[in-house]
Design an enzyme around this catalytic site. Sequence first.
Site, PDB file in Angstrom:
ATOM      1  CD  GLU A  98      -2.839   1.377   0.349  1.00  0.00           C
ATOM      2  OE1 GLU A  98      -2.418   1.537  -0.815  1.00  0.00           O
ATOM      3  OE2 GLU A  98      -4.035   1.467   0.640  1.00  0.00           O
ATOM      4  CG  ASP A 102      -5.232   9.443   6.401  1.00  0.00           C
ATOM      5  OD1 ASP A 102      -4.465  10.076   7.144  1.00  0.00           O
ATOM      6  OD2 ASP A 102      -6.295   9.918   5.976  1.00  0.00           O
TER       7      ASP A 102
HETATM    8  P1  IMP Z   1      -7.416   5.379   5.032  1.00  0.00           P
HETATM    9  O1  IMP Z   1      -8.545   4.432   4.846  1.00  0.00           O
HETATM   10  O2  IMP Z   1      -7.879   6.641   5.735  1.00  0.00           O
HETATM   11  O3  IMP Z   1      -6.227   4.776   5.726  1.00  0.00           O
HETATM   12  O4  IMP Z   1      -7.041   5.886   3.593  1.00  0.00           O
HETATM   13  C1  IMP Z   1      -5.950   5.457   2.910  1.00  0.00           C
HETATM   14  C2  IMP Z   1      -6.009   5.927   1.487  1.00  0.00           C
HETATM   15  O5  IMP Z   1      -6.289   7.340   1.427  1.00  0.00           O
HETATM   16  C3  IMP Z   1      -4.655   5.755   0.840  1.00  0.00           C
HETATM   17  O6  IMP Z   1      -4.545   4.508   0.211  1.00  0.00           O
HETATM   18  C4  IMP Z   1      -4.621   6.900  -0.137  1.00  0.00           C
HETATM   19  O7  IMP Z   1      -5.236   6.515  -1.349  1.00  0.00           O
HETATM   20  C5  IMP Z   1      -5.441   7.975   0.501  1.00  0.00           C
HETATM   21  N1  IMP Z   1      -4.590   8.953   1.224  1.00  0.00           N
HETATM   22  C6  IMP Z   1      -4.509   9.135   2.562  1.00  0.00           C
HETATM   23  N2  IMP Z   1      -3.628  10.119   2.873  1.00  0.00           N
HETATM   24  C7  IMP Z   1      -3.124  10.538   1.693  1.00  0.00           C
HETATM   25  C8  IMP Z   1      -2.130  11.525   1.340  1.00  0.00           C
HETATM   26  O8  IMP Z   1      -1.521  12.234   2.169  1.00  0.00           O
HETATM   27  N3  IMP Z   1      -1.883  11.681   0.007  1.00  0.00           N
HETATM   28  C9  IMP Z   1      -2.507  10.925  -0.954  1.00  0.00           C
HETATM   29  N4  IMP Z   1      -3.427   9.995  -0.666  1.00  0.00           N
HETATM   30  C10 IMP Z   1      -3.735   9.803   0.637  1.00  0.00           C
HETATM   31 MG    MG Z   2      -4.240   3.963  -1.796  1.00  0.00          MG
END
Ligand code: IMP
Ligand code: MG
Length: 178
Positions: A98, A102
Amino acid sequence: MNQAVKKVLVSKEEIARKVQELGKQITQDYAGQEIVATCILNGAFIFAADLVRAIDLPMSVEFLIVSSYGDSTESSGTVEIKRDFGVDIQGKHILIIEDIIDSGQTLNALKDILLKRNPASLKICTLLDKKERRLVDLQADYVGFSIPNEFVVGYGLDFASHHRNYPDVCVLKEEEYC
Ligand code: IMP
Ligand code: MG
């Protein structure tokens, strides 16, 4: 440096060194086993391309597209697999590759779905980890860099589908995020 970039957070040289380290560690940890290197599209395409070449193990490579329902900058706890494995993963060693974790919600939900298919093991390797943003209890097994809570682009990561081609992981100028 591209004029949209405010600063480089992780340089291409640091990334290259880290990819080699991760590849060595993964090669040791899975010695004697075959893995399914699983690239989560789109963001992980560059990281996965580099990482698989740093891993000296028998492997197949699969590409998943996972969409999480949420707005453009926040994900939610529900995911849909838009492109799935081309093979049955039962009894296989799945290594998820991955770009960034986040809130953790996307991978947490994906992990739940995949564990129901009884893989032999399921591990996660992420290039970037924003630990302070975590909303669920999800830990990656391999982390390239822990980064502060800033929205980053480059080395595969996008904002509004752009900037994926930058060789470094960067923060954009404020006006670019509007
Ligand atoms: P999560 O479900 O909040 O962990 O989201 C993860 C996904 O959000 C990652 O696979 C990215 O596609 C996107 N994402 C989260 N933070 C960033 C960032 O700083 N830049 C670009 N994409 C991000
Ligand atoms: Mg992603």
